[in-house]
Design an enzyme around this catalytic site. Sequence first.
Site, PDB file in Angstrom:
ATOM      1  N   SER A 181      -4.684  14.156  -3.845  1.00 35.62           N
ATOM      2  CA  SER A 181      -4.321  12.715  -3.830  1.00 35.62           C
ATOM      3  C   SER A 181      -2.700  12.443  -3.798  1.00 35.62           C
ATOM      4  CB  SER A 181      -4.599  11.965  -5.139  1.00 35.62           C
ATOM      5  OG  SER A 181      -4.490  10.761  -5.055  1.00 35.62           O
ATOM      6  N   ASP A 183      17.474   1.747  -2.297  1.00 34.04           N
ATOM      7  CA  ASP A 183      18.160   2.714  -1.868  1.00 34.04           C
ATOM      8  C   ASP A 183      17.329   4.111  -1.935  1.00 34.04           C
ATOM      9  OD1 ASP A 183      18.411   3.021  -4.698  1.00 34.04           O
ATOM     10  OD2 ASP A 183      20.229   3.771  -4.650  1.00 34.04           O
ATOM     11  N   HIS A 185     -13.024  10.220  -3.425  1.00 30.80           N
ATOM     12  CA  HIS A 185     -11.628  10.762  -3.698  1.00 30.80           C
ATOM     13  C   HIS A 185     -11.499  12.025  -4.549  1.00 30.80           C
ATOM     14  CE1 HIS A 185      -7.284  10.131  -3.367  1.00 30.80           C
ATOM     15  NE2 HIS A 185      -7.160  10.355  -4.606  1.00 30.80           N
TER      16      HIS A 185
END
Length: 432
Positions: free
Chosen positions: A143, A357, A410
Site C-alpha cells: 500500500s 511547497d 487490498h
Amino acid sequence: MTSYRQPGVVLTDRHFTVPLDHSDPGGEQIEVYGREVVAAGHAGADLPWLVYLEGGPGFGARRFNGKQAWLGRAVQDFRVLLLDQRGTGRSTPQNRQTLAGRGGPQAQADHLAHFRADNIVRDCETIRRQLTGGAPWTVLGQSFGGFCATHYLSAAPEGLRAVLITGGLPSLDAHVDDIYRASYPRVQRKVEAHYARYPQDVRLVRRIAGHLAEHRTVLPGGYILTPEAFQSLGIVLGGGEGSHHLHYLLENAFVRVGERYELSDAFQESVLAGLSFAGHPLYALLHEACCAQGKRPTDWSAERIRAEFPQFDAAAALAGDGPVLFTGETIHPWHFEVDPTLRPLRECADLLAARTDWPVFYDPARLAANEVPVAAVVYHDDMYVDTGHALDTARAIRGLRTWVTDEYEHDGVRASGPRVLDRLLALVNGEI
C-alpha cells in the site's frame, strides 16, 4: 541489540539514528526502529536483506508471530527487516504529546513535512549502508509502502536489488482531488456489495445513524460518535474479511434498557477501537499530504470532493428511504473535532492542507529507464488504490511486471499466506 526467539525464527531489535532533515545531517537526530527476522536454521547464514515498508501512512510494521502470512516465505530466502517508518511504532513517535513540545501549529506542520516518503527512503538508504555493507537490498512495499518503493526507484535505484509492490502503485502525477474522484465510486461499489451480502444491515445502519443524529454520543475516552464518524467504519470494506467484520460489529449495536434502546457498551468499545487515531495519528495528519506534489495544496480534498457525491450524505439518506452509505479511506476536518487524540492538532492539520511547497516524488524519465527488477500485484477494483492509476504507473516503469487479480482484496499479501509474495518473487526472478 536484543535477540529472542519465536517459533521457527530469530528476531533482533535494531535501533538506528538518522537525521530528522537529511539535508542537515549534523542537525537534530531521530531514532528509527527495525525488527530483524531470520529463519532459525539460517540465523548465522549470509543472506540477502529484504526490508518491509508497511502501509499507511502512520503505521509501524506489522507484528508477526513466528512465520505468519508472507513472512514464512520471505525468510526462506532473506534476512528480513520489518521497519517502523519514522514517526511510527517504536521509532521516535509523532503524536499530540510529542508535537506539543515543538511549539505552535506552524512549527508542528513544518516538522511533520519531514515524515513523508522522501525521507522514509533516505532513512532506508542510511540504514541499508549500515546493515548490508553497501550491498543493494530488496524492498517489499504494501500500500503506502509501495508509494515509498516507487519513490525509491526514482531517488536511489542503486540501493535496490529488486522491488516488490503489493496494492501500492501510486499515480505519478494525479492531484489528490483526482484520486478521490476515482475513489468514491469504488467505495460505493464495496458498500453495495456489503449490503447485497448482508441485506439486514441496510435497516440496522439507518437505525444506528438515525440514533446518532438524534443523540449526542460520546464514546469512552471522549470520542464523539457522529453519523459521519460512524460512516467512516466503511474503511474496513477494502479488506478480504472486512465486510464480515463490519456485519458482526453492527449486529450487537443496541441493548434494551427498560422501554428504550441504547447503543451497547460492547458496540461502543468496538467502534472506538476501529475509529480512534490514538495509535496512528500520522495517518490522519499526513494522509492527503503523502500524495501531495508541487505547489497545489490538498485543501482538505476528501471533504471537498465528497460534496460531488451527495449519495454519501447521511442526513439526506435518513430524510429519504435509501441506504446510508459508509465511506472509506478519507480524512476530514471533523476528524480533528471528534477524536480527542487529534483535537490539539487541528491547526497543524489545516496548515498541512494549505501547504504549497511539496517536493515532487517521482522522476518519470528515471522510471522509464529503470533497470531494477520490479513486480507488482494490482488488486482489481482495490478500494484504496485506483486500478487505472496503478496500471498507468506500471506502464511508466521500465521492466515492471504486473499480476492483476480479483482473487484478493487490498490485504492480499497477508491474507494469501505465502502465495502473493511467492508469485512476485517468481516474477522478478524470471521464473514465470
